[in-house]
Design an enzyme around this catalytic site. Structure first.
Site, short mmCIF file in Angstrom:
data_model
loop_
_atom_site.label_atom_id
_atom_site.label_comp_id
_atom_site.label_asym_id
_atom_site.label_seq_id
_atom_site.Cartn_x
_atom_site.Cartn_y
_atom_site.Cartn_z
N LYS A 195 28.43 43.40 81.47
CA LYS A 195 29.32 44.17 80.58
C LYS A 195 29.25 43.58 79.17
CE LYS A 195 32.94 44.67 78.72
NZ LYS A 195 33.16 44.97 77.29
N GLY A 252 39.84 34.79 78.93
CA GLY A 252 39.40 33.92 80.03
C GLY A 252 40.51 33.73 81.05
N GLU A 269 33.07 30.31 79.53
CA GLU A 269 32.74 29.64 78.27
C GLU A 269 33.70 30.21 77.24
OE1 GLU A 269 30.57 27.34 77.91
OE2 GLU A 269 29.11 27.62 79.52
N CYS A 303 31.27 29.59 69.10
CA CYS A 303 32.33 28.89 69.82
C CYS A 303 32.26 27.39 69.53
CB CYS A 303 32.25 29.18 71.31
SG CYS A 303 30.59 29.10 71.94
N GLU A 400 41.47 28.77 66.72
CA GLU A 400 40.08 29.13 66.47
C GLU A 400 40.03 30.29 65.49
OE1 GLU A 400 37.78 30.92 69.77
OE2 GLU A 400 36.18 29.55 69.18
P1 NAP Z 1 37.25 38.90 73.93
O1 NAP Z 1 38.28 39.95 73.96
O2 NAP Z 1 37.46 37.67 74.68
O3 NAP Z 1 35.87 39.63 74.37
C1 NAP Z 1 34.86 39.08 75.18
C2 NAP Z 1 34.44 40.07 76.25
O4 NAP Z 1 35.49 40.27 77.20
C3 NAP Z 1 34.12 41.45 75.73
O5 NAP Z 1 33.05 41.99 76.47
C4 NAP Z 1 35.41 42.18 76.01
O6 NAP Z 1 35.34 43.56 75.97
C5 NAP Z 1 35.77 41.66 77.36
N1 NAP Z 1 37.19 41.84 77.72
C6 NAP Z 1 38.25 42.10 76.91
N2 NAP Z 1 39.38 42.16 77.64
C7 NAP Z 1 39.03 41.96 78.92
C8 NAP Z 1 39.76 41.88 80.15
N3 NAP Z 1 41.07 42.04 80.20
N4 NAP Z 1 39.08 41.65 81.30
C9 NAP Z 1 37.75 41.46 81.27
N5 NAP Z 1 37.00 41.52 80.14
C10 NAP Z 1 37.65 41.75 78.99
O7 NAP Z 1 36.92 38.50 72.43
P2 NAP Z 1 37.25 39.37 71.12
O8 NAP Z 1 38.54 40.08 71.23
O9 NAP Z 1 36.06 40.17 70.83
O10 NAP Z 1 37.37 38.20 70.03
C11 NAP Z 1 38.62 37.56 69.85
C12 NAP Z 1 38.44 36.08 69.63
O11 NAP Z 1 37.79 35.50 70.75
C13 NAP Z 1 37.53 35.70 68.47
O12 NAP Z 1 38.18 35.75 67.26
C14 NAP Z 1 37.12 34.33 68.86
O13 NAP Z 1 38.11 33.41 68.49
C15 NAP Z 1 37.02 34.39 70.36
N6 NAP Z 1 35.61 34.58 70.81
C16 NAP Z 1 34.99 33.54 71.38
C17 NAP Z 1 33.67 33.68 71.75
C18 NAP Z 1 32.91 32.55 72.37
O14 NAP Z 1 31.69 32.54 72.32
N7 NAP Z 1 33.57 31.59 72.99
C19 NAP Z 1 32.98 34.87 71.55
C20 NAP Z 1 33.68 35.95 71.00
C21 NAP Z 1 35.00 35.78 70.63
P3 NAP Z 1 35.72 44.22 74.57
O15 NAP Z 1 34.49 44.10 73.79
O16 NAP Z 1 36.08 45.59 74.86
O17 NAP Z 1 36.88 43.42 74.00
#
Ligand code: NAP
Ligand code: MG
Length: 498
Positions: A195, A252, A269, A303, A400
Site C-alpha cells: 500500500k 505506527g 520504522e 526519518c 519531528e
Molecule cells: P502516515 O500517515 O504515517 O503515512 C504513512 C503510510 O501509512 C501511508 O501509506 C498512509 O496512507 C498510511 N496510513 C495512514 N493512516 C493509516 C492507518 N490508520 N492504518 C494503516 N495505514 C495508514 O504519514 P503522513 O501523514 O504522510 O506524514 C505525517 C508525518 O509522519 C510526517 O510529517 C513525518 O513526521 C512522519 N513520517 C515519517 C516517515 C518515516 O520515514 N519514518 C515517513 C513519512 C512521514 P496515506 O498516504 O493515505 O496517509
C-alpha cells in the site's frame, strides 16, 4: 511544449506512463477499484494535478490478500528453488536499473525531490538492495540442535517464509521504500500486498508493471493504492500474517492496535529526532557539509534527519556561519530541474505542517539564523532553515518536523555522560551522529547513545548490509542486512525421537 515546465522535462517513456490509466495490481491483473473511485495526484512544485489513480478500499484489500494467499499456499513462489527465487529478485534489480531514468523522473515529479538525488541515491540503492536480498535467498538456513534430554534425538531448526505480508509505505522515498519492503519479503518467499502513500503512488505502480513484466507469478506482489483506509484494512486483515510499516509514530501505534486481532507479526520504522553532536575537535570541513546534508537532504523529509544539532561553544559560531553558507548554496527549484538541490515539500499538508513549526518556533522565542520562510509563491517550497536559542521544551525541539529545519543547540560541557543524556532526551531513537577526531570519544559516545544507527563523521549514510531501525518510539525490528530476512521468516524447530 516548454522545456522548463515539469511536463516538458519528462522523457517520452515517463510521459507514456503518466498518460496511462492507473489501476490496482491484484492477482497479476490491473483492475479498477471496486468502488470505481479514483483520487488525484499532484505535482508539488506547482500544486497542479498530474494523474488520477484508483482509490482502493477494504474490498480491494480483501481481494489482494486472497490473491496473495493463493499465490503463497498454492502457487510456485514459496516452493521454487531458492536459487531461482534469488535470480528473479536479482533480475528485478537489473530491470530497475534499466528503467532508472524514467523512474527517477516519475519520482521527482510525484514527490518533488531533486532528480539528481533520485538518480544518485534512490534508484541505485533500490537496485542494489534487490540484488543484495536476492543473494540471501540461497542462504536462509537453520541449525542442527544438540538435545540434552535422555534418549536419542535428531533436532534442527529451519526458517520458513512468514506468509502473506502487508506493507504500508510513506511518501518520502516512495520507490525506495517499496523496494526496501518487497526485496527481503520476496527473497524469503513471502507474498505481498503493498500500500503506497496516497501522496506518491506513481513509482509503486510503475514498479508493479515491471514486476509483472519480469515474470513474477500472479498474486506474489499486489499493489493497492489509496489513502489510509486500505492501509487500515490491511493492518487489520485476519488473513495477513505480518504487517510492515514505515511512517509516523502516530499511525505506527494504530497499526499495532489493528494487528492485535489476529496477532500478526509487526515491524515498524517510525519517526525520529536524531541528534548530530559536534565536538570541539571535529574536522569542520567534514562536519559542516555533513551536518548540512544530515538535515537538508530530501528537504529534511528523512526519518533519520539530523534535526537537533548539538555544537560545542568553542566551534558554535564557525559551524553556524559554515552551515548558513551551505544552506545558501543549495539551489531551490522544481525537482525535475537538474540544477535543483532543494525541491518542494511533498504536499500542501506537509508544507502547512512545516511552516506551522516555523511559526511556533518563533512564537516560543527561537531565533532564525537563516531561512525560515516559504520560497516563491507557488508550490510547497520552504527555505533551508537554521534555528538557534531554542529550549528543550519547544515544540521545534521535541517533535519531528520532517522539513529542512534544524535546531542548533550550543553546549559547553565536556562530560560525555551529560552530552549523551541531552542527545537521548527524546522519545525517539532512530539515529545519531558524532563528529570528532578522537576515536575514544567517538566509540564511547556510540555506546551511550540510544539509537538504532550511530554514525561517526557522517550522517544519513545507509547501506544494504547495515541493519536499520529504531530504539524507543522509532520502531520495532531491523531492516537491511540479514536482519531483514529474519523479519520475513518464522523459525521452526523440528525434533525427532530416534
Ligand atoms: P502516515 O500517515 O504515517 O503515512 C504513512 C503510510 O501509512 C501511508 O501509506 C498512509 O496512507 C498510511 N496510513 C495512514 N493512516 C493509516 C492507518 N490508520 N492504518 C494503516 N495505514 C495508514 O504519514 P503522513 O501523514 O504522510 O506524514 C505525517 C508525518 O509522519 C510526517 O510529517 C513525518 O513526521 C512522519 N513520517 C515519517 C516517515 C518515516 O520515514 N519514518 C515517513 C513519512 C512521514 P496515506 O498516504 O493515505 O496517509
Ligand atoms: Mg497520514
Amino acid at each position: 511544449m516548454d522545456a522548463n515546465t515539469s511536463e516538458g522535462r519528462l522523457s517520452s517513456s515517463a510521459k507514456a506512463f503518466i498518460a496511462r490509466k492507473h489501476k490496482l495490481l491484484i492477482d497479476g491483473q490491473w483492475v479498477d477499484a471496486k468502488s470505481g473511485k479514483t483520487f488525484a495526484v499532484y505535482d508539488p512544485s506547482n500544486g497542479q494535478q498530474i494523474a488520477q489513480v484508483a482509490e482502493g478500499g477494504a474490498e480491494d484489500i480483501d481481494l489482494a490478500v486472497k490473491a496473495a494467499r493463493r499465490a503463497f499456499e498454492d502457487g510456485p513462489w514459496s516452493k521454487i528453488k531458492p536459487v531461482e527465487r534469488g535470480k528473479m529478485v536479482w533480475r528485478l534489480g537489473d530491470i530497475l536499473e534499466a528503467h532508472a531514468d524514467e523512474l527517477a523522473e516519475l519520482e521527482s515529479l510525484d514527490n518533488g525531490k531533486p532528480i539528481r538525488d533520485a538518480r544518485a541515491v534512490d534508484l541505485p540503492f533500490g537496485a542494489e538492495l534487490l540484488r543484495y536480498m536476492g543473494g540471501w535467498s540461497t542462504k536462509i538456513n537453520g541449525a542442527h540442535i544438540s538435545i540434552s534430554a535422555p534418549g536419542d534425538w535428531h533436532a534442527y531448526s529451519m526458517r520458513e517464509p512468514v506468509g502473506v505480508v502487508g506493507q504500508i509505505i510513506p511518501w518520502n522515498f516512495p520507490l525506495l521504500m517499496a523496494v526496501w519492503k518487497i526485496a527481503p519479503a520476496l527473497a524469503a518467499g513471502c507474498t505481498i500486498v503493498l500500500k503506497p502513500a496516497e501522496q506518491t503512488p506513481l513509482t509503486a505502480i510503475r514498479l508493479g508493471e515491471l514486476i509483472t513484466e519480469a515474470g513474477f507469478p500472479p498474486g506474489v506482489v499486489n499493489v493497492v493504492t489509496g489513502d489510509g483506509t486500505p492501509g487500515a484494512a490491511l493492518a487489520a486483515h485476519p488473513d495477513v500474517d505480518k504487517v510492515a510499516f514505515t511512517g509516523s509514530t502516530e499511525v505506527g501505534k494504530l497499526i499495532v492496535q489493528a494487528a492485535a486481532g489476529n496477532l500478526k507479526k509487526v515491524s515498524l520504522e517510525l519517526g525520529g529526532k536524531s541528534p548530530a553532536i559536534v565536538f570541539p575537535d571535529a574536522d569542520l570541513s567534514v562536519a559542516i557539509p555533513g551536518a548540512a546534508n544530515g538535515i537538508f537532504f530530501n528537504m529534511g523529509q528523512c526519518c533519520t534527519a539530523g534535526s537537533r544539532l548539538f555544537v560545542h561553544e568553542r566551534v558554535f559560531d564557525k559551524v553556524m556561519t559554515g552551515l548558513s553558507d551551505e544552506a545558501s548554496k543549495l539551489k531551490i527549484g522544481p525537482g525535475l530541474d537538474p540544477a535543483t538541490r532543494i525541491g518542494p515539500l511533498v504536499s500542501d499538508e506537509q508544507f502547512r505542517r512545516v511552516t506551522g513549526f516555523l511559526a511556533s518556533g518563533r512564537e516560543q522565542g527561537a531565533e532564525v539564523v537563516t531561512g525560515g520562510k516559504r520560497f516563491g509563491n507557488e508550490g510547497y517550497f520552504v527555505e533551508p532553515t537554521i534555528l538557534t536559542k531554542t529550549t528543550p521544551e519547544m515544540k521545534v525541539v521535541r517533535e519531528e518536523i520532517f522539513g529542512p529545519v534544524v535546531c542548533a543547540i550550543r553546549y559547553n560541557d565536556d562530560d560525555l555522560e551529560r552530552i549523551a543524556r541531552n542527545g537521548n532526551a527524546t522519545e525517539y531513537g532512530l539515529a545519531a551522529s558524532i563528529w570528532t577526531r578522537d576515536i575514544g570519544v567517538a566509540h564511547k559516545m556510540a555506546r551511550k547513545l540510544k539509537a538504532g544507527t550511530v554514525w561517526i563523521n557522517v550522517h544519513n549514510f545507509n547501506d544494504v548490509a547495515l541493519p536499520f531501525g529504531g530504539y524507543k518510539q522509532s520502531g520495532w525490528g531491523r531492516e537491511m542486512g540479514y536482519e531483514a530476512i529474519e523479519l520475513y521468516t518464522e523459525v521452526k524447530a523440528v525434533v525427532a525421537l530416534l
